[in-house]
Design a protein around this motif. Structure first.
Motif, PDB file in Angstrom:
ATOM      1  N   ALA C 203      42.867  -4.200  -4.858  1.00 51.44           N
ATOM      2  CA  ALA C 203      42.008  -3.952  -3.967  1.00 51.44           C
ATOM      3  C   ALA C 203      41.969  -5.220  -3.055  1.00 51.44           C
ATOM      4  N   PRO C 204      42.705  -5.673  -2.099  1.00 51.55           N
ATOM      5  CA  PRO C 204      42.893  -6.789  -1.548  1.00 51.55           C
ATOM      6  C   PRO C 204      41.466  -7.152  -0.559  1.00 51.55           C
ATOM      7  N   THR C 205      40.987  -5.697  -0.071  1.00 48.88           N
ATOM      8  CA  THR C 205      39.778  -5.827   0.643  1.00 48.88           C
ATOM      9  C   THR C 205      39.048  -4.381  -0.034  1.00 48.88           C
ATOM     10  N   GLY C 206      37.571  -4.353   0.204  1.00 46.99           N
ATOM     11  CA  GLY C 206      37.035  -3.363   0.469  1.00 46.99           C
ATOM     12  C   GLY C 206      36.482  -2.981  -0.992  1.00 46.99           C
ATOM     13  N   HIS C 207      36.768  -3.371  -2.196  1.00 48.42           N
ATOM     14  CA  HIS C 207      36.555  -3.158  -3.462  1.00 48.42           C
ATOM     15  C   HIS C 207      34.910  -2.697  -3.567  1.00 48.42           C
ATOM     16  N   ARG C 208      34.697  -1.739  -4.160  1.00 41.61           N
ATOM     17  CA  ARG C 208      33.207  -1.254  -4.435  1.00 41.61           C
ATOM     18  C   ARG C 208      32.379  -2.286  -4.856  1.00 41.61           C
ATOM     19  N   HIS C 209      32.717  -3.133  -5.775  1.00 42.17           N
ATOM     20  CA  HIS C 209      31.929  -4.189  -6.366  1.00 42.17           C
ATOM     21  C   HIS C 209      31.583  -5.098  -5.255  1.00 42.17           C
ATOM     22  N   GLU C 210      32.210  -5.300  -4.001  1.00 42.32           N
ATOM     23  CA  GLU C 210      32.136  -6.114  -3.223  1.00 42.32           C
ATOM     24  C   GLU C 210      30.728  -5.843  -2.453  1.00 42.32           C
ATOM     25  N   ALA C 211      30.297  -4.601  -2.341  1.00 45.93           N
ATOM     26  CA  ALA C 211      29.315  -4.004  -1.655  1.00 45.93           C
ATOM     27  C   ALA C 211      28.237  -4.443  -2.608  1.00 45.93           C
ATOM     28  N   GLU C 212      28.110  -4.235  -3.812  1.00 49.23           N
ATOM     29  CA  GLU C 212      27.086  -4.759  -4.780  1.00 49.23           C
ATOM     30  C   GLU C 212      26.917  -6.093  -4.525  1.00 49.23           C
ATOM     31  N   ILE C 213      27.708  -6.721  -4.576  1.00 46.27           N
ATOM     32  CA  ILE C 213      27.617  -8.466  -4.440  1.00 46.27           C
ATOM     33  C   ILE C 213      26.828  -8.758  -3.402  1.00 46.27           C
ATOM     34  N   SER C 214      27.208  -8.104  -2.141  1.00 39.07           N
ATOM     35  CA  SER C 214      26.701  -8.294  -0.857  1.00 39.07           C
ATOM     36  C   SER C 214      25.249  -7.834  -0.937  1.00 39.07           C
ATOM     37  N   ARG C 215      24.800  -6.801  -1.639  1.00 39.58           N
ATOM     38  CA  ARG C 215      23.382  -6.417  -1.749  1.00 39.58           C
ATOM     39  C   ARG C 215      22.780  -7.273  -2.480  1.00 39.58           C
ATOM     40  N   HIS C 216      23.222  -7.911  -3.717  1.00 37.91           N
ATOM     41  CA  HIS C 216      22.441  -8.361  -4.525  1.00 37.91           C
ATOM     42  C   HIS C 216      22.114 -10.105  -4.222  1.00 37.91           C
ATOM     43  N   LEU C 217      23.092 -10.433  -3.284  1.00 33.13           N
ATOM     44  CA  LEU C 217      23.033 -11.770  -2.811  1.00 33.13           C
ATOM     45  C   LEU C 217      22.561 -11.868  -1.459  1.00 33.13           C
ATOM     46  N   GLY C 218      22.654 -10.766  -0.616  1.00 32.30           N
ATOM     47  CA  GLY C 218      22.093 -10.866   0.700  1.00 32.30           C
ATOM     48  C   GLY C 218      22.940 -11.840   1.695  1.00 32.30           C
ATOM     49  N   LEU C 219      24.222 -11.674   1.362  1.00 27.10           N
ATOM     50  CA  LEU C 219      25.061 -12.377   2.320  1.00 27.10           C
ATOM     51  C   LEU C 219      26.651 -11.616   2.084  1.00 27.10           C
ATOM     52  N   SER C 220      27.307 -11.927   3.374  1.00 29.65           N
ATOM     53  CA  SER C 220      28.476 -11.269   3.322  1.00 29.65           C
ATOM     54  C   SER C 220      29.567 -11.711   2.498  1.00 29.65           C
ATOM     55  N   ALA C 221      29.894 -10.641   1.575  1.00 27.58           N
ATOM     56  CA  ALA C 221      30.957 -11.104   0.639  1.00 27.58           C
ATOM     57  C   ALA C 221      32.334 -10.485   0.709  1.00 27.58           C
ATOM     58  N   ALA C 222      33.289 -11.187   0.641  1.00 23.65           N
ATOM     59  CA  ALA C 222      34.621 -10.646   0.724  1.00 23.65           C
ATOM     60  C   ALA C 222      35.283 -10.644  -0.723  1.00 23.65           C
ATOM     61  N   MET C 223      35.817  -9.677  -1.251  1.00 24.77           N
ATOM     62  CA  MET C 223      36.493  -9.856  -2.594  1.00 24.77           C
ATOM     63  C   MET C 223      37.704  -9.129  -2.495  1.00 24.77           C
ATOM     64  N   THR C 224      38.384  -9.950  -3.224  1.00 23.85           N
ATOM     65  CA  THR C 224      39.844  -9.512  -3.805  1.00 23.85           C
ATOM     66  C   THR C 224      40.013  -9.115  -5.154  1.00 23.85           C
ATOM     67  N   ALA C 225      40.475  -7.888  -5.530  1.00 25.68           N
ATOM     68  CA  ALA C 225      40.611  -7.668  -6.906  1.00 25.68           C
ATOM     69  C   ALA C 225      42.090  -7.619  -7.501  1.00 25.68           C
ATOM     70  N   THR C 226      42.149  -8.305  -8.440  1.00 31.34           N
ATOM     71  CA  THR C 226      43.542  -8.364  -9.249  1.00 31.34           C
ATOM     72  C   THR C 226      43.673  -8.131 -10.616  1.00 31.34           C
ATOM     73  N   GLY C 227      44.439  -7.098 -11.123  1.00 27.32           N
ATOM     74  CA  GLY C 227      44.603  -6.883 -12.286  1.00 27.32           C
ATOM     75  C   GLY C 227      45.582  -7.945 -12.925  1.00 27.32           C
ATOM     76  N   VAL C 228      45.206  -8.746 -13.939  1.00 29.84           N
ATOM     77  CA  VAL C 228      46.171  -9.466 -14.690  1.00 29.84           C
ATOM     78  C   VAL C 228      46.460  -9.335 -16.044  1.00 29.84           C
ATOM     79  N   GLU C 229      47.055  -9.885 -16.643  1.00 33.52           N
ATOM     80  CA  GLU C 229      47.492  -9.734 -18.213  1.00 33.52           C
ATOM     81  C   GLU C 229      46.400  -9.692 -18.910  1.00 33.52           C
ATOM     82  N   ALA C 230      45.710  -8.859 -19.342  1.00 37.85           N
ATOM     83  CA  ALA C 230      44.610  -8.957 -20.451  1.00 37.85           C
ATOM     84  C   ALA C 230      44.139  -7.273 -20.441  1.00 37.85           C
ATOM     85  N   VAL C 231      43.701  -6.945 -21.632  1.00 33.83           N
ATOM     86  CA  VAL C 231      43.110  -5.814 -21.608  1.00 33.83           C
ATOM     87  C   VAL C 231      41.451  -5.924 -21.321  1.00 33.83           C
ATOM     88  N   ARG C 232      40.923  -6.815 -21.939  1.00 33.11           N
ATOM     89  CA  ARG C 232      39.440  -7.037 -21.703  1.00 33.11           C
ATOM     90  C   ARG C 232      39.254  -8.388 -20.824  1.00 33.11           C
TER      91      ARG C 232
END
Lengths: 343, 343, 343, 343
Positions: C203-232
Motif C-alpha cells: 500500500a504505497p498510499t491510501g492504506h486504511r490505517h492511515e485514516a485512523e492515524i489522521s483521525r487520532h492525531l488530527g493532522l494529515s498523515a501519509a502512510m506507506t505500508a510494506t511487508g518485510v521478512e517477519a511473521v510478527r
C-alpha cells in the motif's frame, strides 16, 4: 540453435528452466507451455525475467516441432502426455517423478498407484551425468532425478562404487529442503506465517526420493525429509558404516578420484573456515552439487553431506546439463553462474 | 583485456567485484589486495568463488600497473591511498564514502571530521551512469555512490529533473537494508542471533547517504535507515509533494521517458500481481535498480519506491557499469545475470 | 470470572486472544466461534495451545450470554453481526476495521463502499487506553485500532498533544509489517516462497490505517505500508517537522511525561547499544509498544519510531487491556509476558 | 522465597534464566553474575527485560548465601568455580558441559582434555526429570544436559526403556539447531550475513552431546549437528531399528505410557494437519519437548523426532523445572508459557 520447449513453464522449475535457457547462447525457446496462464506474459509469473523476455505462455498444442522438451508437470501428468511430446520433440527431458524408477512395483509402493506407462520405464535414462554420462550422449528419453535423490546419491556413490560401505547397515539419509520444493501451487501449510522458521518433518519415512536413492546406490536407504527455513536449497546428511579396515585416506581418495573431472561436483571437507562442509547457502542459482564426508574412526561410522540448489542442480540446471551432453555441447554452457556470497 | 585490481578485495563488495570481474569476458584481474589476508586464497574468504579462481590475495605494493582499480576500503583509507593508486592505475573507481560529496563542509558535518584531500573532491565524477553518463566516458576518477543514495536518487530524479516536485516540502526517505551493508567486519550487533528478524533503526537521522541524495537531487532530503531481515537488498521509500496540477500521467511519462533507454533501470508500478512495486527479493545478484511510484491524488502526495542489490547496483555492479562506459564497452558486459525467483 | 467469547477464533488474532484469555486468571472462555471449523478442536488450528485447552470451535448461535465478546471477523462481517453480539454480550470489543473511523464519508473513501451501520460509529470508543482510558472504563462498545495505526499514533501523540508539530507539513509514515498481518486465509502472494525475504510495498498510499492515524492525531498523515521478512511485528517510522524553537529537551520531556505511568508504552531512544530504538524483535508475544524519536537539529526534522507485536499490542493484547480496564481489573492482568531475547 | 543466583547471567541461557526466575512467583533473584559487565544494568544486555527488572550485574564474590545457583559459564570454568559455589549455595544447577558425563575417559575423548574434578562426576544427578525425577528431589548437585542431548534422549527413551530397539544397529541422530546455541560471544562465523540462511554442518561426527545420548540411552549413538536458519530451536531426528516383531501399536503405547504424566513432554505424531510432528517453531519460549515417531513397517526402520527451545527445555527452563522439583514446588511453576503461533 537448439529449439527447446518447456511444458509446465509457470512452475518454479519451469521458471528456472526459462531463466537458464534464455541465457544459453545456443538455445532458442520455442514454447513456454502453461495450462493455467495461456496467453499471459511469462514475466508476469516469473518477475525476475522482466527484461529478459517478451514471451507469452502457450498451450501444448501450439508448440511446433522442436529438438527438446522439458517436462515439469505435476506427477502423473507427464506419463499421460508422453506420447504427445515424443511426437513433437526429438528428445524429452522429464523432470517429474513419473519415470524415475525402473520398477513398476516399487513405483506403486512409493506413489500409491499403478504406473500408466510401465513399458516405457526402461527407455528412460537417468539424468545423472555423474553416473550415466555415456548413455546420456545418445538418450532420447531422460528422467531427471529428484532433488534430494541427486544430492543423496552423489554423496555416497564414490564409496558404493568402490564397495567401501557395509550394505548390511543400510544408509540413513536426512534431507532438508527449502519451500520452493513444494512448488508454486502449495496450499495453506505453505503460507508464509505457517512455514517461516519451521522445521517441518513432512516425510519421516517413505519419501519418494528414497526409492531413487536405493535404486541408484543398490542398497537399502531410509530417508527423512524436513522442510527448513529456506526458499531454495537442499542438503542431505547420510549415515553409513564403512567396511572394516576402510580408513580416511581411502575415503578421501574415492571422492577425489570420482569427481576430479566433474564440472559440477566439488568435494568440500575442510579442516577450518566457516564453510567447511557443503552448504546450499553459497550454491543458490548455481549448478554445483558440493559433497563432503567425515569419519568417526573409533566406530567406523561415516557421515556424508551434500548440498545443491533444488531448482538448479536438483532440477532445471541438471536437465540443461543433460541437454548439453546430448547435443554435444560443452557441458557447462549456460551454467557458469558461480553463486552469490553472502546471500 | 582490461587489467583490473581490487583494493579491499576481502570485503563483501570486494568479493562481489571479483565475482563480476572474473565473469567479465574482457577483464583480467591482476590483483586482489587485502591487508588482512595476504597470500591466502581468495576462495577461502569468498566460498562462492571456489571453482572460479585460484587467485590469492596480495598487498597493495604487489599490484603492477593496471587500467583500473576499484577501491572498497574502509572509509578514510581511500583518501590516504589515493595517490598510490592514481600512480598505478589509469582509472580509479572509488566505492568508499571518501569522494562522494563535493563540499568539504558537508563532508565534515556528515562524517564528523575534516576531509584529508579536499582538493580532489571536484575531480571525482559521480558513478551514476543515469545522471552522468557523458562525463563518465572520460572520467579518470569515479566515486560510486552509496547503495541507499543510488536507490533514493534514481527513484526521484525523473521528477526533480522536470521540476515536478515542490522543493519546499523536501523529500523524506525511508531506507531499508540487509546486513551485508555493514560489511564483513561487523561486531556484536551483527551477530546472527541479535540481527536476525530485527527492524533496527541504525540511523534515524543524519545518515551519510542522505547528504548524497540532497546533493544529487538539489533538495532537502531527510532519511531514516533501518536494517531489516535480509542479507542483501536495499529498498527506499520516498515521500514528496507534487507541484500543484501535476497529475498521474505526467509522473508516469516522466519515469518512462527518463529510463526508456537505461539498461539497468526498470519502472515497476503495476496494478496487480505479487511484485507490483520494486522489491529487492527478485533483484539479488542482478544490476537492476527498479523504481516505481504511486500518487494520492486527493493530497498531491507522491510515494516513490526503489529497490536494488546493495552489493551490485548499489556497489560492485554499478562500478563495473562505469568501467564498461569508460572503456567503451557495451554497458551490460558481464552484468546480464537477471536475478533469481523464487529465492 | 469474566465470561468471554471470541468470534473469528480460528484466525491469527483469534488464536492470540485465546492464548491470552486462557492464561488470564479471571477469565473463562465460553465460546470460540469459527464458521469454518465448527466442532473441531481449537488446538488443531492453533498448535501452540495443544496442552492449554480442550476447547472446540462452535457456531455463533451456540454462544451463551457472556460478559464480553471479541470480534476478529473479516472486515464488513462485524457490522452485520453487531446486533447479534450486542444482544448476547454486555460488552463488545471489535478488532475489525468496521468501527474504527467515526466518519462514514472517510470510511467510504478508504474502504471503497458504504458503511452498513453508520448510526453506530459514534457509539464505539477507540480501544486506545493511552488516549481514551477514562472513556474505556464505561464503554460498552470498543473498537480496537489497526496495528499500524496504534504504533503510528502512539509515536507522535505526545508531540501533537502539546502542539509541538507543524501541522502544515503533515506527517509521513512508513510502516513495516510481518506476514501474520495478512491473516490465516491469505492467497498465493503469501506463499512462503513468494513472501520470504521480500520487501513488498502493498500500500504505497491510501492504506486504511492511515485514516485512523489522521483521525487520532488530527493532522494529515501519509502512510506507506510494506511487508518485510517477519511473521510478527510492526514498526512505524514517522517523519514530521517540529514547530520553530522546539528543541530536543522539549521533545524528550513530552515523551517521558506522556508515558511515565503507562504500563505498556516504553520510551526507547538510547545513545548506545544494539537495541537503541524500538524494534519488534524483542517485543514478540508481549503487549508493549515501544516508542522513540530522533531530531535533526539543523533542519528541525523529527523522526519518531514505534514497534509492537501486531497480534498483541496491535490486536489481541490491546483488546484484553481494554477488557481489564472495563472490568476494573489491573490493566496488566494476563499481559505480563516480557518478550524473548534472542528470538 | 527461594533465593537464587545466576553465574554467567549475561549469556543467552543466563538471560533466559533471569526472564524465567523474575517471572517465578516464589523466587527472588539475589545475584546476576557477569565478569564482563559488572555494575551494568541487566536490561542493557537483555533488552526484553527492560521493564521487568532494575538489577545490575555483580561479581561472583558479591553473591550472598543463597538457596540455588545456576551456572551458565563457559565450559571448563564451572569445574574450577564449583567449590566457590558449593560454599555459597545449598544447591548447584550446572548448565555447562562440565559434569554431564560420568566417565572421565569419555570426557577426555569428547572434550579433548583432562577433567579437573573427576571426583565430583558421580555426585551430579542428571537434570533430566523424565529419567531421574526421584533422584532430583534430593540432589544437591544437578547437571542439566545439553539441548540436543535432551531432545535426542527423550525421543528414544520410551523404546529403549522397554527394550524395543535393536542395539546392534545403534542410533543415528541428526540434530538441527538455531544460532543462539553458539552463545552471545560467537565470532565471525556467526555474523548475520554468514550465518543467515545457511545449513552449516558444524559437527558431522563427535559432537559432545552425542556422548550424553549414548550415556543416557546405553547404546551407540552417532550424531551430526547442523546449524539451520533459526535463532532458537532444536530438532533431532533419530534413525533406529526396531527389534523383530515390534509393531506400530507397541511403539505408540510405549510413548503414550512413558509420557502420560509428564508436564512438559507431548507426543506429537498426527496423520494430518500442518504440524504433524515436533517442530520448534511452535515451542519457542515454552518448556515443552515434543516427541514423535514414524515406522516403515516393511523394513522395521524407526524414525523418532524431537523438538524443543534450546534456551528453555534445552537449558534454562529445564533447570528451573529441576529447581521446582528440588524445592517441592509444582513442577510447572513459572513455566506455563505455551508458545506463540504463528511466530
Amino acid at each position: 540453435m537448439i529449439r527447446v520447449a518447456v511444458a509446465g513453464a509457470a512452475g518454479y522449475i519451469g521458471g528456472e528452466l526459462l531463466r537458464l535457457l534464455l541465457g544459453h547462447p545456443e538455445v532458442e525457446v520455442v514454447g513456454a507451455v502453461s495450462s493455467r496462464f495461456p496467453g499471459k506474459r511469462v514475466d508476469g509469473v516469473h518477475p525476475n525475467l522482466r527484461s529478459a523476455t517478451d514471451l507469452t505462455f502457450c498451450s501444448a498444442d501450439e508448440v511446433d516441432e522442436c529438438d527438446a522438451v522439458f517436462l515439469t508437470l505435476p506427477h502423473r501428468v507427464a506419463m499421460t502426455q508422453i506420447d504427445h511430446w515424443k511426437q513433437r520433440s526429438k528428445f524429452v527431458f522429464d523432470l517429474t517423478g513419473d519415470f524415475r524408477l525402473d520398477d513398476a512395483e516399487v513405483y506403486r509402493r512409493y506413489y500409491g498407484e499403478e504406473h500408466q506407462a510401465p513399458q516405457l520405464l526402461d527407455d528412460f535414462v537417468p539424468g545423472l551425468p555423474e553416473l550415466h554420462r555415456d548413455r546420456l550422449r545418445t538418450a532420447d528419453l531422460v528422467s531427471v532425478p529428484g532433488c534430494m535423490a541427486t544430492a543423496g546419491v552423489l554423496a555416497l556413490y564414490p564409496l558404493v562404487a568402490r564397495d567401501l560401505i557395509d550394505p548390511e547397515q543400510g544408509a540413513q539419509f536426512d534431507a532438508r529442503t527449502g519451500s520452493s520444493g513444494s512448488g508454486a501451487m502449495a496450499g495453506p501449510a505453505n503460507l508464509h506465517a505457517e512455514r517461516s522458521g519451521s522445521m517441518r518433518v513432512f516425510a519421516p519415512t517413505g519419501h519418494r526420493h528414497e526409492a531413487e536413492i536405493s535404486r541408484h546406490l543398490g542398497l537399502s536407504a531410509a530417508m527423512t525429509a524436513t522442510g527448513v527455513e529456506a526458499v531454495r536449497g537442499v542438503q542431505t546428511i547420510c549415515h553409513a558404516t564403512l567396511r572394516p579396515g576402510v580408513d580416511k585416506q581411502t575415503v578421501r581418495r574415492a571422492f577425489r578420484e570420482q569427481y576430479a573431472e566433474e564440472p559440477f561436483v566439488r568435494v568440500v571437507a575442510h579442516q577450518r573456515g566457516t564453510f567447511r562442509y557443503p552448504d546450499p547457502k553459497i550454491l543458490l542459482g548455481s549448478n554445483y552439487c558440493d559433497v563432503g564426508y567425515a569419519i568417526d574412526e573409533d566406530s567406523g561410522r561415516l557421515t556424508t553431506i551434500a548440498a545443491l540448489d533444488n531448482l538448479v542442480k536438483g532440477g532445471a540446471g541438471n536437465a540443461l546439463q543433460c541437454l548439453n551432453i546430448r547435443m554435444g555441447r560443452p557441458e557447462n554452457l549456460g551454467l557458469t553462474f558461480p553463486g552469490l556470497h553472502p546471500l
